[in-house]
Design a protein around this motif. Structure first.
Motif, PDB file in Angstrom:
ATOM      1  N   GLY A 335      19.250 -32.963 -35.034  1.00 54.65           N
ATOM      2  CA  GLY A 335      18.959 -31.694 -34.376  1.00 54.65           C
ATOM      3  C   GLY A 335      17.736 -31.786 -33.484  1.00 54.65           C
ATOM      4  O   GLY A 335      16.649 -32.159 -33.926  1.00 54.65           O
ATOM      5  N   PHE A 394      25.808 -26.569 -38.696  1.00 54.58           N
ATOM      6  CA  PHE A 394      25.968 -27.660 -37.737  1.00 54.58           C
ATOM      7  C   PHE A 394      26.117 -28.972 -38.512  1.00 54.58           C
ATOM      8  O   PHE A 394      25.371 -29.222 -39.469  1.00 54.58           O
ATOM      9  CB  PHE A 394      24.759 -27.740 -36.806  1.00 54.58           C
ATOM     10  CG  PHE A 394      24.588 -26.535 -35.916  1.00 54.58           C
ATOM     11  CD1 PHE A 394      25.065 -26.543 -34.615  1.00 54.58           C
ATOM     12  CD2 PHE A 394      23.952 -25.396 -36.386  1.00 54.58           C
ATOM     13  CE1 PHE A 394      24.913 -25.438 -33.795  1.00 54.58           C
ATOM     14  CE2 PHE A 394      23.797 -24.284 -35.576  1.00 54.58           C
ATOM     15  CZ  PHE A 394      24.283 -24.305 -34.275  1.00 54.58           C
ATOM     16  N   TYR A 396      27.521 -33.411 -38.155  1.00 56.22           N
ATOM     17  CA  TYR A 396      27.638 -34.533 -37.227  1.00 56.22           C
ATOM     18  C   TYR A 396      28.562 -35.596 -37.804  1.00 56.22           C
ATOM     19  O   TYR A 396      28.612 -35.815 -39.021  1.00 56.22           O
ATOM     20  CB  TYR A 396      26.255 -35.148 -36.963  1.00 56.22           C
ATOM     21  CG  TYR A 396      25.251 -34.160 -36.409  1.00 56.22           C
ATOM     22  CD1 TYR A 396      25.046 -34.043 -35.042  1.00 56.22           C
ATOM     23  CD2 TYR A 396      24.523 -33.331 -37.264  1.00 56.22           C
ATOM     24  CE1 TYR A 396      24.129 -33.135 -34.533  1.00 56.22           C
ATOM     25  CE2 TYR A 396      23.609 -32.419 -36.766  1.00 56.22           C
ATOM     26  CZ  TYR A 396      23.418 -32.319 -35.398  1.00 56.22           C
ATOM     27  OH  TYR A 396      22.516 -31.411 -34.898  1.00 56.22           O
ATOM     28  N   ARG A 402      28.079 -33.609 -32.356  1.00 52.39           N
ATOM     29  CA  ARG A 402      27.773 -32.382 -33.094  1.00 52.39           C
ATOM     30  C   ARG A 402      28.959 -31.421 -33.088  1.00 52.39           C
ATOM     31  O   ARG A 402      29.607 -31.205 -32.067  1.00 52.39           O
ATOM     32  CB  ARG A 402      26.559 -31.677 -32.484  1.00 52.39           C
ATOM     33  CG  ARG A 402      26.107 -30.461 -33.269  1.00 52.39           C
ATOM     34  CD  ARG A 402      24.927 -29.767 -32.624  1.00 52.39           C
ATOM     35  NE  ARG A 402      25.299 -29.079 -31.392  1.00 52.39           N
ATOM     36  CZ  ARG A 402      24.500 -28.235 -30.739  1.00 52.39           C
ATOM     37  NH1 ARG A 402      23.284 -27.999 -31.201  1.00 52.39           N
ATOM     38  NH2 ARG A 402      24.900 -27.666 -29.618  1.00 52.39           N
ATOM     39  N   TYR A 403      29.201 -30.827 -34.253  1.00 53.11           N
ATOM     40  CA  TYR A 403      30.202 -29.776 -34.409  1.00 53.11           C
ATOM     41  C   TYR A 403      29.540 -28.608 -35.136  1.00 53.11           C
ATOM     42  O   TYR A 403      28.490 -28.762 -35.771  1.00 53.11           O
ATOM     43  CB  TYR A 403      31.409 -30.270 -35.208  1.00 53.11           C
ATOM     44  CG  TYR A 403      32.057 -31.510 -34.629  1.00 53.11           C
ATOM     45  CD1 TYR A 403      33.012 -31.409 -33.632  1.00 53.11           C
ATOM     46  CD2 TYR A 403      31.701 -32.779 -35.086  1.00 53.11           C
ATOM     47  CE1 TYR A 403      33.609 -32.544 -33.093  1.00 53.11           C
ATOM     48  CE2 TYR A 403      32.284 -33.915 -34.554  1.00 53.11           C
ATOM     49  CZ  TYR A 403      33.238 -33.797 -33.559  1.00 53.11           C
ATOM     50  OH  TYR A 403      33.816 -34.920 -33.034  1.00 53.11           O
ATOM     51  N   PHE A 404      30.163 -27.458 -35.058  1.00 55.22           N
ATOM     52  CA  PHE A 404      29.589 -26.306 -35.745  1.00 55.22           C
ATOM     53  C   PHE A 404      30.654 -25.242 -35.943  1.00 55.22           C
ATOM     54  O   PHE A 404      31.690 -25.230 -35.263  1.00 55.22           O
ATOM     55  CB  PHE A 404      28.406 -25.723 -34.960  1.00 55.22           C
ATOM     56  CG  PHE A 404      28.701 -25.416 -33.517  1.00 55.22           C
ATOM     57  CD1 PHE A 404      29.247 -24.200 -33.132  1.00 55.22           C
ATOM     58  CD2 PHE A 404      28.422 -26.356 -32.529  1.00 55.22           C
ATOM     59  CE1 PHE A 404      29.514 -23.916 -31.808  1.00 55.22           C
ATOM     60  CE2 PHE A 404      28.681 -26.082 -31.189  1.00 55.22           C
ATOM     61  CZ  PHE A 404      29.231 -24.859 -30.829  1.00 55.22           C
TER      62      PHE A 404
END
Length: 416
Positions: A335, A394, A396, A402-404
């Motif tokens: 992050g 969030f 990874y 990155r996904y969320f």
């Protein structure tokens, strides 16, 4: 003796007032803490907000970019962002010019509507106008609901190198170049003076009658309700008619003058602009919140979440975001923290499972703990008649992608 005591008390009050004025500090923010905790958690999730550069001079360009997700847990009692919303910037007064704004590449000169559960990338270009130190906030103005405020970033604006006054020139449709800093000011001053003169003349007439306020009240009591109208003389009616006629004439004359001076005008546009939303990149991870509790003593939110990894890559939880507060997992350095960013807990997130393997289903406990809960008045969540939370998780993959996605549900307080 009593006069001396009263004099000392008056002097003490005066000195106390002067001390308050002299020692008062600057306002440090725009009051986003004053919004209800549930409103901040369950309306809009702002993230990746970036203001650059942070040190500019008058006349320089400032760019504000970021992303937001509209919450599917939007409060039912609150007017929805799906109706009418306008992207704005929150700064103290006319300290910046807004040159351009867009959402998902669409210019935002008008209002729009945001469906829930989607991603929107925004950009606003500003020009510094007045020197000072400002807390800059992206804002969404929602019709009938008010403003939804992102966290602010401090921005320093210094005086320009030139002593010349600030100029804001634009070219009109007929091809004229005008300076909006001074354009039309002569007319503004003239009409203000005309109406002030009208008001002063009207008040002076009645003051000269010496029958205003208390004297008039006493006179009415003497005459009684049946004869109260006798206070109005024929002269009063004539003077009142003159002022009434002059007022109507000035209004009509003002319209005629404006039509003559500005023959080419365009009305303010009120239509909605359509913005194509972006789907949330879930990355093949299914999330299901089993239950959540808020620990008052520990100032922490605990969530039990069932996670299923349907992707081909191991996934690791890196961050939890709610009410503009970021709780980062210290075991994952993915992050990014932007320069000047506030409301970040660098080691505030604890995750019970380090890695979720492909095809694996696990029960994961996430604990977001930090004094920021108290500092930003999030403890009011337990006093809400609809005690629910919402936030963004969030995560990874092994390549750092990155996904969320959003999670939410009921939350129970833990007092012990």
């Amino acid at each position: 003796m009593n006069k001396l005591i009263a004099s000392k008390k008056g002097l003490g009050s005066l000195l106390a007032g002067l001390m308050l004025v002299l020692l008062a500090g600057d306002a440090l923010a725009h009051g986003e803490r004053a919004q209800l905790a549930s409103m901040r958690m369950r309306t809009v999730h702002w993230f990746d907000t970036k203001v650059e550069p942070l040190n500019v001079k008058v006349g320089d360009i400032v760019t504000v970019t970021g992303k937001l997700v509209t919450s599917v847990w939007w409060p039912k009692h609150m007017p929805s962002i799906e109706e009418t919303v306008f992207l704005n910037i929150g700064v103290p007064g006319p300290t910046f010019l807004r040159l351009h704004s867009e959402v998902n590449g669409v210019p935002m000169m008008r209002s729009t509507a945001f469906p829930l559960g989607k991603v929107y990338e925004y950009k606003t270009v500003l020009r510094a106008r007045i020197a000072g130190r400002y807390h800059v906030h992206p804002i969404l103005n929602v019709k009938d609901a008010g403003s939804l405020v992102d966290k602010g970033t401090w921005l320093e604006v210094a005086e320009s190198d030139s002593d010349a006054p600030f100029v804001n020139e634009v070219t009109t449709l007929p091809g004229d170049t005008i300076n909006l800093e001074t354009y039309g000011l002569e007319g503004v001053y003239t009409w203000h003076l005309i109406w002030i003169a009208m008001g002063v003349a009207y008040i002076l007439y009645w003051l000269l009658r010496k029958e205003l306020f208390i004297p008039r009240f006493i006179r009415i009591r003497e005459l009684g309700p049946d004869r109260a109208n006798e206070l109005m003389t024929k002269k009063d009616f004539v003077v009142g008619s003159i002022f009434f006629t002059a007022t109507l004439a000035l209004i009509l004359g003002g319209y005629i003058w404006a039509e003559h001076k500005y023959p080419i005008t365009i009305p303010l546009q009120t239509g909605l602009v359509e913005v194509e939303p972006i789907d949330i990149p879930t990355g093949g991870l299914e999330l299901e919140v089993d239950h959540a509790t808020y620990d008052l003593a520990g100032r922490s939110l605990s969530m039990q979440v069932k996670m299923t990894n349907n992707s081909d890559s191991p996934l690791r939880i890196g961050e939890f975001l709610t009410a503009n507060i970021r709780f980062l997992n210290p075991d994952i350095n993915e992050g990014e923290i932007y320069e000047g960013e506030e409301m970040v807990s660098k080691d505030g997130l604890t995750v019970s499972v380090d890695t979720i393997q492909p095809g694996q289903t696990v029960d994961v406990e996430l604990v977001a703990s930090d004094a920021l809960w108290e500092q930003y008045r999030m403890t009011g969540l337990i006093h809400d008649p609809d005690s629910r939370f919402a936030g963004m998780i969030f995560y990874y993959d092994e390549n750092g992608e990155r996904y969320f996605q959003e999670v939410g549900g009921a939350v129970l307080p833990n007092f012990f």
